[in-house]
Design a protein around this motif. Sequence first.
Motif, PDB file in Angstrom:
ATOM      1  N   PRO A   1      -6.868  27.439  26.551  1.00 38.71           N
ATOM      2  CA  PRO A   1      -7.321  26.136  27.047  1.00 38.71           C
ATOM      3  C   PRO A   1      -7.636  25.250  25.849  1.00 38.71           C
TER       4      PRO A   1
ATOM      5  N   TYR B   1      -8.903  21.382  24.535  1.00 41.15           N
ATOM      6  CA  TYR B   1      -9.404  20.044  24.787  1.00 41.15           C
ATOM      7  C   TYR B   1      -9.758  19.420  23.437  1.00 41.15           C
TER       8      TYR B   1
ATOM      9  N   GLU C   1      -8.196  19.560  20.423  1.00 43.01           N
ATOM     10  CA  GLU C   1      -8.189  20.608  19.408  1.00 43.01           C
ATOM     11  C   GLU C   1      -7.114  20.357  18.345  1.00 43.01           C
TER      12      GLU C   1
ATOM     13  N   ASP D   1      -6.206  20.217  28.444  1.00 41.70           N
ATOM     14  CA  ASP D   1      -7.179  19.805  29.438  1.00 41.70           C
ATOM     15  C   ASP D   1      -7.566  18.342  29.226  1.00 41.70           C
TER      16      ASP D   1
ATOM     17  N   ASN E   1      -9.212  15.631  32.202  1.00 41.33           N
ATOM     18  CA  ASN E   1     -10.071  16.716  31.740  1.00 41.33           C
ATOM     19  C   ASN E   1     -10.793  17.339  32.932  1.00 41.33           C
TER      20      ASN E   1
ATOM     21  N   LYS F   1     -13.223  23.660  31.009  1.00 40.13           N
ATOM     22  CA  LYS F   1     -12.582  24.908  30.613  1.00 40.13           C
ATOM     23  C   LYS F   1     -12.375  25.875  31.777  1.00 40.13           C
TER      24      LYS F   1
ATOM     25  N   ASP G   1      -9.951  31.227  22.931  1.00 42.17           N
ATOM     26  CA  ASP G   1     -10.342  29.850  22.633  1.00 42.17           C
ATOM     27  C   ASP G   1      -9.440  29.278  21.553  1.00 42.17           C
ATOM     28  N   ALA G   2      -9.235  27.976  21.605  1.00 40.80           N
ATOM     29  CA  ALA G   2      -8.358  27.355  20.616  1.00 40.80           C
ATOM     30  C   ALA G   2      -9.003  27.312  19.230  1.00 40.80           C
ATOM     31  N   ASP G   3     -10.326  27.355  19.181  1.00 40.93           N
ATOM     32  CA  ASP G   3     -11.005  27.061  17.912  1.00 40.93           C
ATOM     33  C   ASP G   3     -11.109  28.247  16.962  1.00 40.93           C
TER      34      ASP G   3
ATOM     35  N   GLN H   1     -12.662  30.929  17.224  1.00 42.44           N
ATOM     36  CA  GLN H   1     -13.910  31.687  17.226  1.00 42.44           C
ATOM     37  C   GLN H   1     -13.650  33.105  17.724  1.00 42.44           C
TER      38      GLN H   1
ATOM     39  N   ARG I   1     -18.151  37.222  16.066  1.00 44.55           N
ATOM     40  CA  ARG I   1     -17.647  35.898  16.415  1.00 44.55           C
ATOM     41  C   ARG I   1     -17.743  34.989  15.201  1.00 44.55           C
TER      42      ARG I   1
ATOM     43  N   ARG J   1     -16.591  28.088  14.433  1.00 47.16           N
ATOM     44  CA  ARG J   1     -15.442  27.263  14.734  1.00 47.16           C
ATOM     45  C   ARG J   1     -14.618  26.961  13.485  1.00 47.16           C
TER      46      ARG J   1
ATOM     47  N   THR K   1     -17.755  21.565  18.841  1.00 49.40           N
ATOM     48  CA  THR K   1     -17.922  22.219  20.130  1.00 49.40           C
ATOM     49  C   THR K   1     -17.991  21.170  21.225  1.00 49.40           C
ATOM     50  N   LYS K   2     -17.409  21.514  22.391  1.00 48.47           N
ATOM     51  CA  LYS K   2     -17.398  20.550  23.495  1.00 48.47           C
ATOM     52  C   LYS K   2     -18.617  20.741  24.386  1.00 48.47           C
ATOM     53  N   TRP K   3     -19.436  21.711  24.031  1.00 45.79           N
ATOM     54  CA  TRP K   3     -20.596  21.999  24.880  1.00 45.79           C
ATOM     55  C   TRP K   3     -21.811  21.273  24.358  1.00 45.79           C
TER      56      TRP K   3
HETATM   57  N1  UDP Z   1     -12.233  23.454  26.476  1.00 48.03           N
HETATM   58  C1  UDP Z   1     -11.443  22.960  27.521  1.00 48.03           C
HETATM   59  N2  UDP Z   1     -11.937  21.940  28.298  1.00 48.03           N
HETATM   60  C2  UDP Z   1     -13.183  21.414  28.111  1.00 48.03           C
HETATM   61  C3  UDP Z   1     -13.981  21.951  27.071  1.00 48.03           C
HETATM   62  C4  UDP Z   1     -13.476  22.968  26.282  1.00 48.03           C
HETATM   63  O1  UDP Z   1     -10.344  23.423  27.734  1.00 48.03           O
HETATM   64  O2  UDP Z   1     -13.563  20.500  28.844  1.00 48.03           O
HETATM   65  C5  UDP Z   1     -11.705  24.542  25.625  1.00 48.03           C
HETATM   66  C6  UDP Z   1     -11.743  24.237  24.142  1.00 48.03           C
HETATM   67  O3  UDP Z   1     -10.609  23.517  23.734  1.00 48.03           O
HETATM   68  C7  UDP Z   1     -11.802  25.616  23.535  1.00 48.03           C
HETATM   69  C8  UDP Z   1     -12.598  26.414  24.558  1.00 48.03           C
HETATM   70  O4  UDP Z   1     -12.523  25.669  25.775  1.00 48.03           O
HETATM   71  O5  UDP Z   1     -10.521  26.199  23.418  1.00 48.03           O
HETATM   72  C9  UDP Z   1     -14.030  26.615  24.140  1.00 48.03           C
HETATM   73  O6  UDP Z   1     -14.631  25.377  23.846  1.00 48.03           O
HETATM   74  P1  UDP Z   1     -15.714  25.197  22.711  1.00 48.03           P
HETATM   75  O7  UDP Z   1     -15.264  25.848  21.452  1.00 48.03           O
HETATM   76  O8  UDP Z   1     -16.006  23.741  22.647  1.00 48.03           O
HETATM   77  O9  UDP Z   1     -16.947  25.991  23.326  1.00 48.03           O
HETATM   78  P2  UDP Z   1     -17.944  27.016  22.568  1.00 48.03           P
HETATM   79  O10 UDP Z   1     -17.099  27.916  21.725  1.00 48.03           O
HETATM   80  O11 UDP Z   1     -18.854  26.177  21.762  1.00 48.03           O
HETATM   81  O12 UDP Z   1     -18.620  27.749  23.678  1.00 48.03           O
END
Ligand code: UDP
Length: 328
Positions: free
Chosen positions: A12, A14, A16, A46, A74, A77, A97-99, A101, A200, A203, A208-210
């Motif tokens: 997923p 968003y 990235e 997304d 959007n 996730k 995850d794309a990032d 992590q 883990r 990033r 982060t999107k959260w």
């Molecule tokens: N993501 C998504 N839609 C959203 C928010 C996040 O598809 O509305 C994806 C984002 O691209 C990533 C994964 O969900 O691949 C995890 O997001 P993030 O790294 O921001 O979250 P965290 O690792 O901080 O929990």
Amino acid sequence: MIGKKKVTILVPAYNEEDVLQQLYSRLINVFNTLPLYKFELLFINDGSTDETLPKIKLLREMDNRVSYVNLSRNFGKETAMIAGLDYAEGDAVIIIDADLQDPPELIPEMIHYWENGYDDVYAKRNSRSGETWIKKTTATAFYRLLEKVARVPIQRDTGDFRLLDRRCVDALRQLRETQRYTKGMFSWIGFNKKEILFDRDPRAAGETKWNYFKLFDLAIEGITSFTTTPLRISALFGCIVSFCAFIYMIWIIAKTMLFGEPVAGYPSLMTVILFLGGIQLISLGILGEYIGRIFNETKNRPLYFVDEYNNVKINNFDTNKLQAVSKE
Ligand code: UDP
Ligand code: MG
């Protein structure tokens, strides 16, 4: 040669754009160590507002193992993941995850356990480097609370990074509630689970999107979608308070009859009223939370709309049914 098994890597994404290239090259390195498998690298875009989609398209032009689904906006996730499961073609699906992590280097180990008969190989975090202590403590506290109140065991410190056998994928695809708490669903469907440990990483790039509001939302989602215990707690609370009030009432009546009543009593009255008012509001809030969920589910909307799948514009005339055939 007999057909190789196909493994879908579901990403997923968003906004990235910064990490895509890095993610792609690390995944390809892993693919190269596993020549016995065919891979599909499925991006779910997304509703990114940056260059994510064009970059994915470029990757697809270079490498036909890359596929993508472009959602119409959007959706978050959780929804992006179910869209991915709907479109994944593999005999197994690995959500990552794309990032970066979640280290792609864990994939061979996951596949190894899959071949040994496990249906759901999930990666559990040893540490959370690169995250603030507030996030760490709130996360721990939340998992602990959820485990206590939910009736399904929820794996602690486990994200969505996991390998799912086709059987699990097909099971998950049948859970089409709009307010999704996928982490709980993984437990709920059951099947043969195997845990592997990893550290883990922070990033690789981007942000982060959260935020805390979203995390709070997810926490409420987690609790309300897997347990009705809060409803019971509020009922229990109501019983206890009514019981105390009843005893108090008897006491007041007895006191007045025996000694008379020289008025006063304003503070105690106020305290009782405020206390009861508070409890009523809390209970109403809890009720509302559940009613809201019922409202959302009864609308029975499709979970998402797809704009484009691998260069083909999609007509979403009946999304829930369409997904089953769209791949053919
Ligand atoms: N993501 C998504 N839609 C959203 C928010 C996040 O598809 O509305 C994806 C984002 O691209 C990533 C994964 O969900 O691949 C995890 O997001 P993030 O790294 O921001 O979250 P965290 O690792 O901080 O929990
Ligand atoms: Mg992340």
